[in-house]
Design an enzyme around this catalytic site. Structure first.
Site, PDB file in Angstrom:
ATOM      1  N   SER A  71      51.677  43.356  28.363  1.00 11.30           N
ATOM      2  CA  SER A  71      51.085  43.278  27.022  1.00 11.30           C
ATOM      3  C   SER A  71      51.561  42.050  26.274  1.00 11.30           C
ATOM      4  CB  SER A  71      51.486  44.503  26.198  1.00 11.30           C
ATOM      5  OG  SER A  71      50.643  45.584  26.426  1.00 11.30           O
ATOM      6  N   ASP A 122      43.793  46.166  18.919  1.00  5.74           N
ATOM      7  CA  ASP A 122      45.064  46.856  19.120  1.00  5.74           C
ATOM      8  C   ASP A 122      45.275  47.897  18.019  1.00  5.74           C
ATOM      9  OD1 ASP A 122      48.187  47.002  19.646  1.00  5.74           O
ATOM     10  OD2 ASP A 122      47.362  45.708  21.194  1.00  5.74           O
ATOM     11  N   HIS A 131      52.597  47.638  17.395  1.00  2.00           N
ATOM     12  CA  HIS A 131      52.270  46.910  18.625  1.00  2.00           C
ATOM     13  C   HIS A 131      51.386  45.694  18.368  1.00  2.00           C
ATOM     14  CE1 HIS A 131      50.277  46.511  22.707  1.00  2.00           C
ATOM     15  NE2 HIS A 131      51.549  46.560  23.039  1.00  2.00           N
ATOM     16  N   ASN A 161      51.038  47.269  33.875  1.00  2.00           N
ATOM     17  CA  ASN A 161      52.426  47.423  34.319  1.00  2.00           C
ATOM     18  C   ASN A 161      52.524  48.359  35.509  1.00  2.00           C
ATOM     19  OD1 ASN A 161      53.054  45.850  32.140  1.00  2.00           O
ATOM     20  ND2 ASN A 161      53.722  47.533  30.845  1.00  2.00           N
TER      21      ASN A 161
END
Length: 415
Positions: free
Chosen positions: A281, A89, A124, A216
């Protein structure tokens, strides 16, 4: 990064800054051409466009995902100690109080990257790491699923603009080579790029569990997210607090499990404090945390067997399974750790071949081995009582149930 929590506790009284919503976060799909990000839209303070600041609000209660999953019921057996979880990430903020002391130096693969990835400008990766392994702390009911794990940051992006499928593939390989037992991928692409397919195959060869976001893009039903759709990857969708499938959660035959992904709470760089956000996520790390608990408690299981166990012990709605939205059900931490599956032997290994992704099992006993041990102990006590009565009852019957002996204590006369 996710929006701040509405509740504020022990935070300084300052005017709330204006907020701006970025278009996406760690969006590999947008870079390579699909535009269906796995991550929720971040919210950054307007006066700090470069890096996410320490969250100013604290979740004092127990967030609904933690209450729904009840991972703490598995902690008497395991908290994930000894397992290394890689988050491919934006890095992990090692300065976040609930992560402190368990974030490894990591690997930075971005252009001009540093020798380490235990910092996180964008936030994130830190948010995801908190869902997996945040330690309990005074003043908050928020904790990670597996607070005993080691957290390995593998940085493949610094913002929404610089992620690529090729870099993600390098990140998976770097995570495997650095000793990861489980890999979290909260990103997606619509194209099964050869390097990414090869990296996932490499992880499977090295016995590493890979869990990825279903993305998504629910409105784009024909779009398939990778690496989630690859056969050895456990794809995760999102549910809300009511148990319904999140309206953004992408569906498909590749979906393996679902987990909380709406109004999820976690930590950010710095702190103390928490952020809140929604997206597939943030469903992925709940499943990753459970996989880490299973790997710690049942180290003999292979990556394929761990995936099988998570699927076989999930909570499943009254639907024909697998369901295109729910997969095989909602991940269940306690059942995944403690249930005894008929195809596994007594030592924690698999004695029979796995002939189906999800066998027809009765509802798993979430208490599992504990109940079995108590039952065995009770059986021993009952056997002892029966043996004792077998000896005493005939003798008592012969005496007409009179005392066998009467002992009198007499005082000796004085000399």
């Amino acid at each position: 990064m996710p929006a701040p929590l509405p509740r504020v506790a022990a935070a300084p009284s300052v005017p709330a800054p204006l907020l701006r919503v970025a278009a996406a976060l760690l969006v590999v799909g947008m870079i390579v051409g699909v535009g269906t990000p796995a991550a929720a839209a971040p919210v950054l303070p307007e006066d700090s466009p470069g890096c996410l600041q320490a969250p100013q609000s604290v979740e004092t209660g127990i967030p609904w995902p933690q209450s729904r999953l009840g991972a703490e019921r598995a902690w008497p057996l395991t908290r994930g100690d000894g397992v290394t979880v890689a988050i491919v990430d934006t890095g992990i903020g090692a300065d976040s109080p609930q992560l402190r002391g368990r974030v490894m130096r990591g690997v930075d693969l971005t252009k001009g990257g540093s020798p380490r990835a235990d910092n996180d400008c964008f936030g994130h990766g830190t948010f995801i790491a908190g869902i997996i392994g945040a330690a309990p702390a005074a003043g908050t009911g928020f904790t990670g699923v597996a607070p005993g794990v080691r957290l390995l940051p593998v940085r493949v992006a610094n913002s929404m603009e610089d992620g690529t499928a090729g870099l993600l593939a390098k990140g998976v390989r770097a995570a495997v080579d650095a000793g990861a037992d489980v890999v979290n991928i909260s990103a997606s692409t619509s194209s099964p790029e050869a390097s990414l397919v090869a990296a996932i195959r490499y992880a499977e060869e090295k016995d590493v569990v890979v869990v990825a976001a279903a993305a998504n893009g629910a409105q784009q039903a024909k779009t398939v997210a990778y690496p989630a759709a690859l056969p050895t990857v456990l794809a995760v969708g999102a549910i809300d607090a009511s148990g319904a499938l999140a309206d953004f959660s992408q569906q498909g035959k590749h979906l393996g499990l679902t987990a909380p992904g709406v109004d999820v709470v976690s930590v950010g760089p710095g702190g103390p404090g928490h952020w809140q956000g929604s997206g597939t996520s943030y469903a992925v790390p709940f499943v990753v945390g459970v996989a880490a608990l299973v790997r710690a408690y049942r180290p003999k299981l292979t990556a394929a067997e761990v995936r099988h166990r998570l699927i076989a012990t999930s909570d499943h709605p009254a639907l024909a399974l697998p369901d295109p939205g729910f997969g095989w059900g909602v991940v269940n931490p306690s059942a995944a750790v403690s249930s005894v599956l008929p195809e596994e032997d007594g030592t924690g290994g698999v004695a029979a071949p796995l002939t189906a992704v999800r066998p027809d099992l009765p509802p798993p006993d979430p208490i599992g081995p504990t109940v079995a041990a108590l039952g065995a102990g009770l059986a021993i006590v009952l056997i002892g009582m029966v043996c004792l009565l077998t000896v005493l009852m005939p003798a008592g019957h012969r005496r007409g149930w009179r005392p066998a002996r009467v002992a009198e204590v007499r005082r000796s006369p004085p000399p």
